[in-house]
Structures are given as structure tokens and as C-alpha cells.
Design an enzyme around this catalytic site. Structure first.
Site, PDB file in Angstrom:
ATOM      1  N   GLU A   1      10.122  16.599  15.487  1.00 40.30           N
ATOM      2  CA  GLU A   1      10.022  16.347  13.880  1.00 40.30           C
ATOM      3  C   GLU A   1       9.298  16.863  12.768  1.00 40.30           C
ATOM      4  O   GLU A   1       8.070  17.119  13.000  1.00 40.30           O
ATOM      5  CB  GLU A   1       9.917  14.794  13.368  1.00 40.30           C
ATOM      6  CG  GLU A   1      10.031  14.384  12.234  1.00 40.30           C
ATOM      7  CD  GLU A   1      10.163  13.584  10.974  1.00 40.30           C
ATOM      8  OE1 GLU A   1       9.022  13.150  11.194  1.00 40.30           O
ATOM      9  OE2 GLU A   1      11.039  12.882  10.465  1.00 40.30           O
TER      10      GLU A   1
ATOM     11  N   CYS B   1      13.649  11.728   6.410  1.00 35.53           N
ATOM     12  CA  CYS B   1      13.209  10.717   7.872  1.00 35.53           C
ATOM     13  C   CYS B   1      14.264  11.226   8.506  1.00 35.53           C
ATOM     14  O   CYS B   1      14.798  11.567   8.986  1.00 35.53           O
ATOM     15  CB  CYS B   1      13.533   9.760   7.851  1.00 35.53           C
ATOM     16  SG  CYS B   1      14.203   8.612   6.268  1.00 35.53           S
TER      17      CYS B   1
ATOM     18  N   GLY C   1       7.516   4.945   8.169  1.00 41.71           N
ATOM     19  CA  GLY C   1       6.077   6.503   7.765  1.00 41.71           C
ATOM     20  C   GLY C   1       6.695   6.892   9.232  1.00 41.71           C
ATOM     21  O   GLY C   1       7.534   6.717   9.762  1.00 41.71           O
ATOM     22  N   SER C   2       5.320   8.235   9.596  1.00 45.56           N
ATOM     23  CA  SER C   2       6.034   8.020  10.696  1.00 45.56           C
ATOM     24  C   SER C   2       5.630   7.377  11.733  1.00 45.56           C
ATOM     25  O   SER C   2       5.257   6.618  11.693  1.00 45.56           O
ATOM     26  CB  SER C   2       4.600   9.470  11.753  1.00 45.56           C
ATOM     27  OG  SER C   2       3.218   8.742  11.133  1.00 45.56           O
ATOM     28  N   THR C   3       6.121   8.257  13.326  1.00 45.99           N
ATOM     29  CA  THR C   3       5.943   7.197  14.620  1.00 45.99           C
ATOM     30  C   THR C   3       5.573   7.251  15.092  1.00 45.99           C
ATOM     31  O   THR C   3       4.678   5.918  15.338  1.00 45.99           O
ATOM     32  CB  THR C   3       7.452   7.953  15.654  1.00 45.99           C
ATOM     33  OG1 THR C   3       8.718   7.940  14.490  1.00 45.99           O
ATOM     34  CG2 THR C   3       7.567   6.909  17.079  1.00 45.99           C
TER      35      THR C   3
ATOM     36  N   VAL D   1       2.293   6.945  13.304  1.00 48.92           N
ATOM     37  CA  VAL D   1       1.568   5.395  12.575  1.00 48.92           C
ATOM     38  C   VAL D   1       2.200   4.448  13.012  1.00 48.92           C
ATOM     39  O   VAL D   1       1.141   3.007  13.040  1.00 48.92           O
ATOM     40  CB  VAL D   1       1.057   6.318  11.454  1.00 48.92           C
ATOM     41  CG1 VAL D   1       1.138   4.695  10.223  1.00 48.92           C
ATOM     42  CG2 VAL D   1       0.414   7.346  11.411  1.00 48.92           C
ATOM     43  N   GLY D   2       3.105   4.169  13.157  1.00 53.41           N
ATOM     44  CA  GLY D   2       4.448   3.093  13.465  1.00 53.41           C
ATOM     45  C   GLY D   2       3.615   2.572  14.561  1.00 53.41           C
ATOM     46  O   GLY D   2       3.897   1.750  14.439  1.00 53.41           O
TER      47      GLY D   2
ATOM     48  N   LYS E   1       1.084  -1.196  -0.100  1.00 54.49           N
ATOM     49  CA  LYS E   1      -0.126  -0.022   0.676  1.00 54.49           C
ATOM     50  C   LYS E   1       0.825   1.530   0.032  1.00 54.49           C
ATOM     51  O   LYS E   1       1.536   1.605   1.531  1.00 54.49           O
ATOM     52  CB  LYS E   1      -0.503   0.193   1.520  1.00 54.49           C
ATOM     53  CG  LYS E   1      -2.013   1.219   1.082  1.00 54.49           C
ATOM     54  CD  LYS E   1      -2.597   1.856   2.447  1.00 54.49           C
ATOM     55  CE  LYS E   1      -1.830   3.256   3.175  1.00 54.49           C
ATOM     56  NZ  LYS E   1      -1.699   4.718   1.838  1.00 54.49           N
TER      57      LYS E   1
ATOM     58  N   GLU F   1      10.134   1.302  10.042  1.00 59.41           N
ATOM     59  CA  GLU F   1      11.167   2.585   9.998  1.00 59.41           C
ATOM     60  C   GLU F   1      10.719   3.678   9.674  1.00 59.41           C
ATOM     61  O   GLU F   1       9.918   4.563   8.852  1.00 59.41           O
ATOM     62  CB  GLU F   1      11.704   2.724   8.069  1.00 59.41           C
ATOM     63  CG  GLU F   1      12.413   1.243   7.729  1.00 59.41           C
ATOM     64  CD  GLU F   1      13.942   1.861   8.003  1.00 59.41           C
ATOM     65  OE1 GLU F   1      14.514   2.494   9.063  1.00 59.41           O
ATOM     66  OE2 GLU F   1      14.747   0.557   8.755  1.00 59.41           O
TER      67      GLU F   1
END
Ligand code: NAD
Length: 503
Positions: free
Chosen positions: A386, A286, A230-232, A234-235, A177, A252
């Protein structure tokens, strides 16, 4: 009139109509024109893609000799190179990045694919011949099955190719995706992979939002592993959701890298590296060198030269061959970046240059000037969060000890940079930096052989290098008995037959 791409999903080696029939429009963030309409997928489409991936896995992709997998991957890499202009242009327009950097991304993706192809020959295990005379132990690596890949918008190709060729080389099948903002190149490369000989169902793409498609992949019982970039924020949500099916998760995530410039650095090289580190991709990166830590004794001279070179950067539309920077990804993001600058000003920091949205010929897009903010202290949001935009925060230090403490004073740990002519100082500092990558006297240079990933809240797992391949494997221990086996419970088969009533 330039083409508007209208894409379906890509499942089982062909275009696949979206179950909902709905679409997501992507307009250029730089000039507003409609670029593409992507299928707005749902869990039904994810089901179809996972079924195709499972069938392709079972049909033999997992067992194909590494040599044959490598042949397909090399043909795939050649097609990426042959299509560099088309892929580069799509990537540039959808992300809003200068096309010369987008083309570089295509070349790097081909290089990663060739490296993964070489690893496909190489995948091996261990044997233990020291378990006693009558035993042999085998440790084999197996592909971990159907893998879900979820990727962001900032480097749509690079973030994909740090995963895809490695997963394929290991023998996994894939459901991808891509970001709903930048799905164009993922669909193009899926077609190229099929043309290169990849069997149908080995690499499937379902487009759509994170909430519908992404989360259906993460919670799917037939997906064995999720690899996310992606972002922390959403991770963390993905890690929680994946726990429901105890899936393996590779993450990541975000970063807040520091470039530490010591007084004995090569002055010109350091200016160039610091500038490149925070402006590339409009700072939406990143590993962006978003924090400059500069030794106080050279700060005034360094800042003056850095300001001048920053103001000479050329801003242009994505297809402008001479542009250094182009637009940010969307308006809400631009406003968030500008908000970080304003907040730092309110907290007492000083904007040395930039800090504005650009108008005039850029008024239809989301452009901002490259920005330097000085006098940033560790308690300010700009130092810690960030920002993901072309904003450099500047903090001075007096000693090596202070530089290391400042660099490590963040929840992130993806990368850092060190600039000094003293090699032992560089190595000593590199050891103490809590990040997965350290650049010394350079910035953002890398190679497929070097594993990439984060310490702390920048992620878990590694991409690239041999480790990047091993991420996509399961480990199996097999114990072989050599010769007859002594009964553990004191009976042999012959004893059993001698006892009436036993079988
Ligand atoms: P994001 O986290 O918003 O989205 C990333 C992907 O996740 C997108 O495809 C999105 O649709 C999907 N997603 C969103 N919610 C989801 C959910 N609940 N379940 C499943 N999928 C979901 O990130 P972004 O804004 O696209 O990208 C920017 C971020 O990515 C930055 O934080 C940046 O640091 C990070 N990044 C990290 C690396 C790295 O290698 N460490 C590389 C590039 C970008």
C-alpha cells in the site's frame, strides 16, 4: 490572521483539561502555518473518559427507546449540515485536501447519521416458538457497552461516521481517539452532538498519540469493544493488545484495489473512473484504485488518454475551490511515496508521468504530481504494498483468467473495480474477486445501506448497512418456561418436603 484552535479533550459533555498539560501542534501540510494545538492525552485522561462513558451508559443511554435516540441523531445530522462550511474548512486544512471534497465528506457524514437514526427504530431480535409446548426462546440484541473508536487522518470525518452513529444508535457509549494529525473536526462534532441533545458522557473525545491514548483505550478493562480504522500494521498490534482483555475488535485496514479495464469497456467512463480512483484525496485512501489492470489490446490508446487527463488535474491549496488535488499529509509520508516510485523504476518499471515533489508556489508544503508507472509486474513492491499516495501502477493482461489472478494477487481485499459492457462477464469476475466491495463501471460510489469492510488483511467486521449496527451489539438468548417445570432430578418440591431432613 486566521484562528489557531487550542483544544482540550471533550469528556462528559464539556471541554476537559488534559492531565499532562502538554500539547501537539498541527501545522498545515500545504503551507506550513500553525492550525491547531491539541491536548496530548495520557492514560489518566482515557480513564476519565471511560468512567464518563460507563456512567452515561448505566444512567440509561443503553435503555433509551430507539425513537428518542433517532431524534437526537437526526438533530445531530442537521447540525452537521448547518456547519458544513466550518467543518469542511477545518478538515481541508488539517488533512491538506481540497475543500470541495472535504465538504462532500461532511454531507456524507450527515447522511450516514440519518441512516443510523432510522436503524435505531429498527433494532430487533428473534423469537423461537418451536421449542416445544412449554418453552419460548428469545434472542435479543443489546448494546455491547462502552466502545473505543480509533480513527486515521485521511478521511477523519467519514471514517468516524462509519462508526459513531451506528454505535450510538445501538445504545453504546463512546470514547474516541482521532488521529493526532487531524483531531479538529472530531472535537467540533462532539460539541454539535451535545447541542443536538446527546447526554453528557455518551460521546467523549481524547486526543493524543496512538502509543499513549490509543493503546490505553485498547487495553482498558472497562472498554467492551474497540473499532479501529487505520493501517494493517497497527490493526494487528491492536488485535494482539485487545486479546489481553478478550475485547471484541472490529478492524478496517489497508487496501490495494485493482481497476480491471476490459477491451469492451466504455472507454471514456473507464478513463474517468481510473483517474478518480487513484487521485482522490491525493491517493491517500484505503479503497484507492492503486493498480490499473488493462487488457493489452487497448493499453496504448488508454494510457495515452489517461496520461493527458492526469496532466490536466489542477493542484492547489486546500481552500482553493477549483483544486482537484492538494498536499500529502506530512513530509515523511511524501518521501515514502516518492521512494515507492523510485524503487519501481529501479526494478524496471517506467514513469509515464509525474514522480516529483512540487516546488514553486507549493514549496512550503508536501505536494507531488499525480504519477503513473507502467510495466509493473507482480513481483515489484509497487504492485504489492500500500503506497497511499497519487501513484497508479499499470499492468497489462491478455485474458479474464489472468485479470482475476492479478487482481487477487495481494494480501489485501478491500475493493476492486471492473470495467466492461458485458454484464455476465462483470458478474462472473465480481464473484471471483476476493474483496468486500466490487465496483462495476463506476468507482468509489457507495450508499449507507451497503456494508463496507475487508477480506484478507484488509480487516474484520463490517461498517454501514444493518451489519454496521449489529457490530455494536451483543446477542442474548433467553429461555422462558411456560407452565410448571418438571424436576430434572426426579424430585418435585413436594417430594422434598416429604423426605425428613431435606429442605
Ligand atoms: P495508522 O494505523 O498509523 O493510525 C490510525 C490510528 O491509530 C491513529 O489514530 C493512530 O494514532 C492510532 N494508533 C497508532 N498506533 C496505535 C497503537 N499502538 N494503539 C492504538 N492506536 C494506535 O493509520 P493512518 O496513517 O492514520 O491512516 C492510514 C491507514 O489507514 C492506511 O493504511 C489506510 O488504508 C487505512 N484506512 C483504512 C480505511 C478502511 O476503512 N479500511 C479507511 C481509511 C484509512
Amino acid at each position: 490572521m486566521p484562528e489557531v484552535r487550542r483544544n482540550d479533550h471533550f469528556i462528559n459533555g464539556r471541554a476537559w483539561k488534559c492531565a499532562s498539560g502538554e500539547r501537539i501542534s498541527r501545522h498545515s501540510p500545504a503551507h506550513g502555518r500553525l492550525l491547531a494545538e491539541f491536548a496530548a492525552g495520557s492514560s489518566e485522561d482515557v480513564d476519565a473518559a471511560v468512567q464518563a462513558a460507563r456512567a452515561a451508559y448505566d444512567a440509561g443511554w443503553y435503555a433509551m427507546p430507539g425513537e428518542q435516540r433517532a431524534k437526537i441523531l437526526n438533530a445531530f445530522a442537521d447540525l452537521l449540515d448547518a456547519n458544513v462550511d466550518r467543518l469542511g474548512a477545518i478538515e481541508a486544512e488539517e488533512v491538506g485536501k481540497p475543500v470541495r471534497f472535504a465538504r462532500f465528506e461532511v454531507g456524507m457524514s450527515a447522511q450516514l447519521t440519518r441512516y443510523a437514526a432510522a436503524l435505531a427504530w429498527q433494532l430487533s431480535g428473534q423469537s423461537f416458538n418451536n421449542l416445544g409446548e412449554d418453552k419460548l426462546g428469545l434472542v435479543t440484541r443489546e448494546p455491547c457497552g462502552v466502545v473505543g473508536l480509533i480513527t486515521p487522518w485521511n478521511f477523519p470525518l467519514l471514517t468516524l461516521f462509519q462508526k459513531l452513529p451506528y454505535a450510538l444508535a445501538a445504545g453504546c457509549t463512546v470514547v474516541l481517539k482521532p488521529s493526532e494529525l487531524t483531531s479538529g473536526t472530531a472535537l467540533e462534532v462532539a460539541l454539535l452532538a451535545t447541542q443536538a441533545g446527546l447526554p453528557g458522557g455518551v460521546f467523549n473525545v481524547v486526543t493524543g498519540t496512538g502509543e499513549s491514548v490509543g493503546s490505553a483505550i485498547v487495553s482498558h478493562p472497562n472498554v467492551d469493544m474497540v473499532s479501529f480504522t487505520g493501517s494493517t500494521r497497527v490493526g494487528k498490534a491492536i488485535a494482539r493488545e485487545a486479546a489481553g482483555t478478550v475485547k471484541r475488535v472490529a478492524l478496517e485496514l489497508g487496501g490495494k484495489a485493482a481497476n480491471i479495464v476490459f477491451a469492451d469497456a466504455d472507454f471514456d467512463a473507464a478513463i474517468d473512473g481510473v483517474l478518480f480512483g487513484f487521485m482522490l484525496n491525493q491517493g491517500q485512501e484505503c479503497v484507492a484504485g492503486a493498480r490499473l489492470l488493462i487488457e493489452a489490446s487497448i493499453a496504448p490508446r488508454f494510457m495515452e488518454e489517461l496520461k493527458q487527463r492526469t496532466e490536466r488535474l489542477k493542484i492547489g491549496l486546500p481552500l482553493d475551490e477549483s483544486a482537484d488535488m492538494s498536499s500529502l499529509i506530512h513530509e515523511a509520508h511524501l518521501n515514502s511515496v516518492l521512494g515507492h516510485v523510485k524503487s519501481a523504476q529501479r526494478e524496471g518499471a517506467e514513469v509515464v508521468t509525474g514522480g516529483d515533489r512540487l516546488g514553486d508556489q507549493f514549496a512550503d508544503g508536501f505536494f507531488m504530481s499525480p504519477t503513473i508507472v507502467a510495466g509493473v509486474s507482480p513481483d515489484m513492491r509497487l504492485f504489492r504494498e500500500e503506497v497511499f499516495g497519487p501513484v497508479l501502477s499499470v499492468t497489462t493482461f491478455e485474458s479474464v483468467e489472468e485479470a482475476v489472478t492479478l487482481a487477487n494477487d495481494t494480501d489485501y481485499g478491500l475493493a476492486n473495480g471492473i470495467w466492461t459492457r458485458d454484464v455476465s462477464k462483470a458478474l462472473g469476475v465480481a464473484r471471483r474477486l476476493r474483496s468486500g466491495t466490487v465496483f462495476v463501471n463506476t468507482y468509489l460510489e457507495t450508499a449507507p445501506q451497503l456494508p463496507f469492510g475487508g477480506y484478507k488483511q484488509s480487516g474484520q467486521g463490517r461498517e454501514n448497512g444493518l451489519e454496521g449496527l449489529l457490530e455494536f451489539t451483543e446477542i442474548k438468548s433467553t429461555i422462558l418456561k411456560i407452565g410448571p417445570r418438571e424436576a430434572i432430578l426426579g424430585h418435585t418440591a413436594a417430594d422434598h418436603q416429604a423426605v425428613p431432613g431435606t429442605v
